[in-house]
Structures are given as C-alpha cells and as structure tokens.
Design an enzyme around this catalytic site. Sequence first.
Site, short mmCIF file in Angstrom:
data_model
loop_
_atom_site.label_atom_id
_atom_site.label_comp_id
_atom_site.label_asym_id
_atom_site.label_seq_id
_atom_site.Cartn_x
_atom_site.Cartn_y
_atom_site.Cartn_z
CG HIS A 53 -13.80 -31.38 71.71
ND1 HIS A 53 -13.62 -30.74 72.50
CD2 HIS A 53 -13.58 -32.17 71.61
CE1 HIS A 53 -11.96 -30.87 72.35
NE2 HIS A 53 -12.09 -31.96 72.49
CE1 TYR A 79 -11.13 -29.14 76.48
CE2 TYR A 79 -13.74 -29.08 77.38
CZ TYR A 79 -12.21 -29.41 75.82
OH TYR A 79 -12.92 -28.68 75.26
CD GLU A 105 -15.84 -27.90 72.94
OE1 GLU A 105 -16.43 -28.82 74.86
OE2 GLU A 105 -14.62 -27.74 73.30
CE1 TYR A 113 -18.56 -32.84 63.41
CE2 TYR A 113 -18.24 -31.52 61.25
CZ TYR A 113 -17.94 -31.94 62.83
OH TYR A 113 -17.62 -30.96 64.17
NE ARG A 139 -14.15 -44.37 63.79
CZ ARG A 139 -13.60 -44.92 64.99
NH1 ARG A 139 -14.63 -44.59 65.43
NH2 ARG A 139 -12.85 -46.13 65.21
CE1 TYR A 196 -19.05 -42.93 58.42
CE2 TYR A 196 -19.89 -43.30 60.47
CZ TYR A 196 -18.82 -43.15 59.53
OH TYR A 196 -18.41 -44.69 59.73
CB SER A 197 -20.63 -35.08 55.66
OG SER A 197 -18.85 -34.77 56.14
CB THR A 205 -20.31 -37.30 51.66
OG1 THR A 205 -19.09 -36.82 52.43
CG2 THR A 205 -20.06 -38.49 51.49
N PRO A 206 -19.80 -34.04 51.88
CG PRO A 206 -17.60 -33.09 52.71
CD PRO A 206 -18.36 -33.83 52.58
CG PHE A 211 -13.75 -37.22 55.98
CD1 PHE A 211 -14.37 -36.36 56.52
CD2 PHE A 211 -13.94 -37.60 54.82
CE1 PHE A 211 -16.03 -35.31 55.95
CE2 PHE A 211 -15.10 -37.14 54.08
CZ PHE A 211 -15.69 -36.02 54.01
#
Length: 409
Positions: free
Chosen positions: A99, A109, A152, A202, A217, A219-220, A291-292, A401
Amino acid sequence: MSTFGPLTVDHELQPAHVDVVRATLPLVGANIDAITQIFYARMFDARPELLRNLFNRGNQAQGAQQRALAASIATYATHLVDPTLPHPDELLSRIGHKHASLGITADQYSIVYEHLFAAIVDVLGAETVTTEVAEAWDRVYWMMANTLVDLENRLYESAGVVAGQVFHRGIVTTRTEDPSGAVVIGVTCDWPELRNNHPGRYVSVGITLPDGARQIRQYSLISDTDAGEVTFAVKPIAASGGCPAGEVSNWIASRLRTGDLVDISIPFGDLPTAEINTGPTVLISAGIGITPMNGILEHLNNRGTRSEVVVLHADRSPACHPLRARQRQLVDGLPNAVLELWYEEPGDCADAHQGRLDLTFVDLPEGASFYVCGSSGFVQAVRSQLVASGVDQSRVHCELFAPDEWLLG
C-alpha cells in the site's frame, strides 16, 4: 516483516462480536468470492478512476486481486476469534508495504468500506446481515484498516515524505537488453535520502498506457541502492492460460528508452534483510524471481561478506535464465558462495541439474536465513521441501510477484 518490528494487533473484540464473527465466518467465507466480485463492480462503477489509475487491471481480469482481498480479511477475522492461531503480522506487513508503495492514504479505506459492506448485504441479504452482524464485521474491518493505516503512516514518516506522496519523476539513464529477453532499466531521480541497508526492496513504476490509464506495477531492485539511482529488470509477459499479457511490463520492454521520463516510487519492501550480512544465507529463485536475489547479492558483494552464501536458481533453460551472467559474477565475487542451477532443458550446460529444483542435492547451512522468490507454485514447493528438511519456518522469507493468496490462507 516490517522494519518496525511485530505489528500491534488489537484483539479486543467484544465477546458478543467474537461470537457473531465466529458464527458467521463460515457463511462469509462460503460467499466471499461473490461478495468481492460485487464489491469491486460497485466500487469501480462509482469510482472508475481507481481501476484506470490504481488497481492492477490484469489481476482484476483474472480474479487474483479479489481472492487476495478475501483471504486477507478472512485470515484476520479468523485470528481475532482464535488468538492461538499464528499472528497475522506477516500478512499485515506485506499489505502495508505494498500500500505504501502505491501511495495509499487513510481516506481510501472509507471508500473500500462503503462498497464492501454494501456488497455483503447484497449477497447475504438484509435478513442475515442484522444490526448485530453488521456491527461485528464493521469492527473487524476497522481494526484491520486502522492497523494498516498506522503502519503505512510510519513507513511514510520513515521515508521522510507526506502520507501518499511516494512518487517522483525520474529519467531513464540506462537500458540494457538481457539475453533472456528481459530489459534492465536504470532510473535517476531527485530522491529523498535512500537507505541501502535493506536489500530485496522494490519500487512502484507508474506508466500512462495508450488508452490513457495510469497503471502501476512493482519491480524488485537489482542494484544496491545508492544516492539518486535505482535499477530494476522487467521481463515481458505473454498472455497464457486465460491470463492477459502484462500491460505495464510489455510496454516498458517495448517502448521505454534512455532519456524518457517515468514516475517511480521510493523503495519499499518487508523482506527482513537488515542483518543479512551477519550469518549464512540461502537465496532460492525461479525465473524473474531472480531479481530480488541479485539485489541481495549486490548488497553482500558491496559489503565484502565472508559468510556462507548458497544460491539456487531454477529455469526452463539457460537461454531463459534472466541476469544469468551477472548472477554468476556476483557469486564468484564472494569467497564463500556457491551456485546451483536447475533447468528443465539444460542443453549443453554441463554444470546444471536437469528438472525441477530439488533440495536433496544441496547441503543447507545450519542456522541460515532463507529467501525465496518465484511463482506461487514454486514458492509453495520450496517451502514444503525446506520444512521437510527440518528448516524452521520462521527462517524462511518469501517474495511473490502476485497477490499473496497462498500466504494468506
């Protein structure tokens, strides 16, 4: 896990609420797919911009996001009525970091609440959703929501940004074509201070598609984050098995070029890697799940770790193996690291196993931390093998993912 430690989950449902939730949980669970389908339909009808500019249209098309939401609420409610079950802090931490990477704020929310509870009444009927039932599930929802909002907000504060303001305009400084078909993108941005002591994170990338929708999206990062620049890899996704092609990944792979501007978030992620340099580490991946793991290897190389590192990767063939050459370089750069490979079609790759990853071929270091990334099926299979090998599940940390259906049940 969150870098703030275990989350505080308020268990103080009133006894009457506990009884109602326990009694109605099977009914809600049996109808949760219908509830969430109506919920999303209602919400997107009232707020179409959410589907265009926030929610993953691909996941919506195949129902993955709906099932993930259902699983998270059911898991949380189940724990509230039976606190002896495993604590849901891993679930909540995973959701909270995702989030934050999207810039979700507390007011959103309330939007979810309005349409979700209307959907519950639509599916179960007003005669079932009595005042008592509504009050009990209202309490469950807001306990979960408030826990997430608190996490958060702390993530935003730690990053030094106003709540929700995580995106910055960056410029693509490098683009490299990987032999596997993936592309490696480097982006420079006027970031706030980046902390590079938590590899495996990411970024969210926001792209405006030809129809005008702004899709996001994650991405790591495959680099060890330093001031001003991040690097990530993107592999095109073809339509398969009823699942749509990857809108954003395919757009990036085919159209994003050096000099282009792109919206990119501050890094987030809850893989517990802060102390990864202090003991044995096992990195297990398949496909673009590398990737990670490469990001972690970059981190270990830059810190000159002398700890034992075991790197295991599975793929269809050597040609499909993303970032293969760099993975080998990184392993060779560590004095106590080994690399084991599995290919379904190894060809003339003499140093690889044939078939699916099998941990019976591997000497797992005692007391190691394990990091796993790949498809849901791959992660499930690896977790099962590790447990069968006697590895404590608390030392196994996974990245997916996709919406974490398997993790939430």
